[in-house]
Design a protein around this motif. Structure first.
Motif, PDB file in Angstrom:
ATOM      1  N   ILE A 299      91.246  86.246 118.903  1.00  0.00           N
ATOM      2  CA  ILE A 299      92.848  85.849 119.166  1.00  0.00           C
ATOM      3  C   ILE A 299      93.411  85.158 117.953  1.00  0.00           C
ATOM      4  O   ILE A 299      94.401  85.723 117.627  1.00  0.00           O
ATOM      5  CB  ILE A 299      92.740  85.115 120.443  1.00  0.00           C
ATOM      6  N   GLN A 300      92.551  84.137 117.353  1.00  0.00           N
ATOM      7  CA  GLN A 300      93.115  83.799 116.179  1.00  0.00           C
ATOM      8  C   GLN A 300      93.220  84.637 115.111  1.00  0.00           C
ATOM      9  O   GLN A 300      94.096  84.469 114.172  1.00  0.00           O
ATOM     10  CB  GLN A 300      92.114  82.320 115.746  1.00  0.00           C
ATOM     11  N   GLU A 301      92.311  85.615 114.834  1.00  0.00           N
ATOM     12  CA  GLU A 301      92.460  86.673 113.807  1.00  0.00           C
ATOM     13  C   GLU A 301      93.630  87.482 114.117  1.00  0.00           C
ATOM     14  O   GLU A 301      94.441  87.551 113.139  1.00  0.00           O
ATOM     15  CB  GLU A 301      91.204  87.718 114.048  1.00  0.00           C
ATOM     16  N   LEU A 302      94.072  87.782 115.436  1.00  0.00           N
ATOM     17  CA  LEU A 302      95.244  88.480 115.499  1.00  0.00           C
ATOM     18  C   LEU A 302      96.288  87.729 115.388  1.00  0.00           C
ATOM     19  O   LEU A 302      97.434  88.267 114.799  1.00  0.00           O
ATOM     20  CB  LEU A 302      95.301  89.114 117.140  1.00  0.00           C
ATOM     21  N   VAL A 303      96.282  86.828 115.749  1.00  0.00           N
ATOM     22  CA  VAL A 303      97.488  85.709 115.504  1.00  0.00           C
ATOM     23  C   VAL A 303      97.790  85.500 113.946  1.00  0.00           C
ATOM     24  O   VAL A 303      99.001  85.535 113.622  1.00  0.00           O
ATOM     25  CB  VAL A 303      97.353  84.315 116.194  1.00  0.00           C
ATOM     26  N   MET A 304      96.830  85.194 113.294  1.00  0.00           N
ATOM     27  CA  MET A 304      97.052  85.108 111.742  1.00  0.00           C
ATOM     28  C   MET A 304      97.421  86.312 111.003  1.00  0.00           C
ATOM     29  O   MET A 304      98.329  86.232 110.204  1.00  0.00           O
ATOM     30  CB  MET A 304      95.643  84.675 111.019  1.00  0.00           C
ATOM     31  N   GLY A 305      96.945  87.332 111.481  1.00  0.00           N
ATOM     32  CA  GLY A 305      97.504  88.717 111.173  1.00  0.00           C
ATOM     33  C   GLY A 305      99.070  89.075 111.432  1.00  0.00           C
ATOM     34  O   GLY A 305      99.564  89.551 110.577  1.00  0.00           O
ATOM     35  N   ALA A 306      99.255  88.686 112.712  1.00  0.00           N
ATOM     36  CA  ALA A 306     100.863  88.891 112.980  1.00  0.00           C
ATOM     37  C   ALA A 306     101.684  88.146 112.204  1.00  0.00           C
ATOM     38  O   ALA A 306     102.754  88.381 111.427  1.00  0.00           O
ATOM     39  CB  ALA A 306     100.984  88.541 114.510  1.00  0.00           C
ATOM     40  N   LYS A 307     101.166  86.716 111.928  1.00  0.00           N
ATOM     41  CA  LYS A 307     101.867  85.814 110.903  1.00  0.00           C
ATOM     42  C   LYS A 307     102.008  86.255 109.617  1.00  0.00           C
ATOM     43  O   LYS A 307     103.119  86.263 109.019  1.00  0.00           O
ATOM     44  CB  LYS A 307     101.452  84.501 110.892  1.00  0.00           C
ATOM     45  N   ALA A 308     101.004  87.002 108.879  1.00  0.00           N
ATOM     46  CA  ALA A 308     100.926  87.486 107.759  1.00  0.00           C
ATOM     47  C   ALA A 308     102.060  88.581 107.522  1.00  0.00           C
ATOM     48  O   ALA A 308     102.487  88.987 106.562  1.00  0.00           O
ATOM     49  CB  ALA A 308      99.568  88.083 107.316  1.00  0.00           C
ATOM     50  N   PHE A 309     102.211  89.513 108.558  1.00  0.00           N
ATOM     51  CA  PHE A 309     103.116  90.733 108.588  1.00  0.00           C
ATOM     52  C   PHE A 309     104.262  90.179 108.679  1.00  0.00           C
ATOM     53  O   PHE A 309     105.360  90.785 108.321  1.00  0.00           O
ATOM     54  CB  PHE A 309     102.505  91.758 109.934  1.00  0.00           C
ATOM     55  N   GLN A 310     104.512  89.020 109.676  1.00  0.00           N
ATOM     56  CA  GLN A 310     106.110  88.568 109.746  1.00  0.00           C
ATOM     57  C   GLN A 310     106.528  87.917 108.300  1.00  0.00           C
ATOM     58  O   GLN A 310     107.771  88.167 108.204  1.00  0.00           O
ATOM     59  CB  GLN A 310     105.664  87.475 110.658  1.00  0.00           C
ATOM     60  N   LEU A 311     105.296  87.543 107.576  1.00  0.00           N
ATOM     61  CA  LEU A 311     106.077  86.943 106.282  1.00  0.00           C
ATOM     62  C   LEU A 311     106.062  87.952 105.262  1.00  0.00           C
ATOM     63  O   LEU A 311     106.392  87.786 104.083  1.00  0.00           O
ATOM     64  CB  LEU A 311     104.908  86.037 105.828  1.00  0.00           C
ATOM     65  N   GLY A 312     105.690  89.133 105.737  1.00  0.00           N
ATOM     66  CA  GLY A 312     105.863  90.510 104.540  1.00  0.00           C
ATOM     67  C   GLY A 312     104.786  90.730 103.976  1.00  0.00           C
ATOM     68  O   GLY A 312     104.845  91.554 102.887  1.00  0.00           O
ATOM     69  N   HIS A 313     103.512  90.218 104.335  1.00  0.00           N
ATOM     70  CA  HIS A 313     102.359  90.434 103.606  1.00  0.00           C
ATOM     71  C   HIS A 313     101.484  91.699 104.204  1.00  0.00           C
ATOM     72  O   HIS A 313     100.758  91.685 105.136  1.00  0.00           O
ATOM     73  CB  HIS A 313     101.336  89.251 103.705  1.00  0.00           C
ATOM     74  N   LEU A 314     102.419  92.741 103.822  1.00  0.00           N
ATOM     75  CA  LEU A 314     101.866  93.986 104.666  1.00  0.00           C
ATOM     76  C   LEU A 314     100.570  94.503 103.922  1.00  0.00           C
ATOM     77  O   LEU A 314      99.789  95.310 104.487  1.00  0.00           O
ATOM     78  CB  LEU A 314     102.991  95.198 104.509  1.00  0.00           C
ATOM     79  N   HIS A 315      99.997  94.165 103.072  1.00  0.00           N
ATOM     80  CA  HIS A 315      98.804  94.488 102.356  1.00  0.00           C
ATOM     81  C   HIS A 315      97.534  93.545 103.227  1.00  0.00           C
ATOM     82  O   HIS A 315      96.309  94.017 102.809  1.00  0.00           O
ATOM     83  CB  HIS A 315      98.722  94.067 100.819  1.00  0.00           C
ATOM     84  N   HIS A 316      97.757  92.816 104.074  1.00  0.00           N
ATOM     85  CA  HIS A 316      96.978  92.017 104.966  1.00  0.00           C
ATOM     86  C   HIS A 316      96.105  92.988 105.887  1.00  0.00           C
ATOM     87  O   HIS A 316      96.814  93.762 106.424  1.00  0.00           O
ATOM     88  CB  HIS A 316      97.450  90.846 105.470  1.00  0.00           C
TER      89      HIS A 316
END
Length: 222
Positions: free
Chosen positions: A5-22
């Protein structure tokens, strides 16, 4: 349960910040792995769309820059043509005044005083005819400039002797000089050959001599 869950949350935050390479870990088991794979796929598609938009934006900026340079070049050419046209209009207005003044002056001088000989009248008429011909050429230049591109209004370059155009200009200026009691003295005209335009040379000589007459004192010599 907490780690994926933490992995998904961190990924969603990265996408939200525009880090689409994550990228999320797709090796997670059960539904978490499938969600991670879908989120990675979504990030890939978003990155592709972003790259496409950036390419379009760059293309548009390049196109605008090219069009801007073309407009600036066209504006510079228009300004140059406007300056050339203004200069030509000033020169032509000067030349229109000179032959008309010369024609009027020649007629006034000829009609003054006592009767003259037939030859003197003929000489006066020849000078008037020459000035009228020059005036016709100037008017023709003005019409040519008005009907066509000024760039096409070029000087004709042909081998010729400048003595003839200079003598014509001196004859015209002499009439203006007599109106102001100014004498034009021709000491010597050396024969020569130049590559030029007889009409333009006469115009150039005429402007110089007209200025000399205009700014000389009465009774002077040129």
């Amino acid at each position: 349960l907490r780690r994926p869950i933490q992995e998904l949350v961190m990924g969603a935050k990265a996408f939200q910040l525009g880090h689409l390479h994550h990228r999320l870990d797709e090796d997670m088991r059960d539904e978490f792995g499938r969600v991670a794979a879908r989120m990675n796929l979504m990030a890939d598609e978003l990155r592709q769309h972003r790259q496409t938009e950036q390419d379009r934006q760059q293309h548009l900026e390049d196109l605008v820059e090219v069009r801007t340079r073309e407009l600036e070049d066209a504006l510079a050419r228009l300004r140059q043509l406007s300056q050339q046209r203004q200069q030509l209009l000033e020169d032509i207005s000067h030349e229109l005044r000179t032959p008309t003044t010369s024609i009027r002056g020649e007629a006034e001088i000829t009609l003054r005083g006592n009767l003259r000989s037939e030859e003197e009248y003929r000489q006066a008429l020849r000078r008037i005819a020459s000035d009228a011909s020059h005036l016709t050429d100037v008017i023709s230049d003005l019409l040519t400039m008005a009907r066509s591109d000024i760039v096409q209004w070029q000087v004709q370059r042909q081998p010729l002797s400048p003595v003839g155009p200079l003598r014509d200009a001196i004859g015209q200026a002499s009439t203006l000089g007599r109106l102001r009691n100014i004498t034009l003295c021709v000491e010597y005209l050396e024969p020569a050959t130049v590559l030029g335009d007889a009409q333009r040379l006469q115009q150039m000589f005429g402007i110089l001599l007209d200025n000399a007459v205009q700014y000389s004192y009465p009774g002077g010599h040129i």
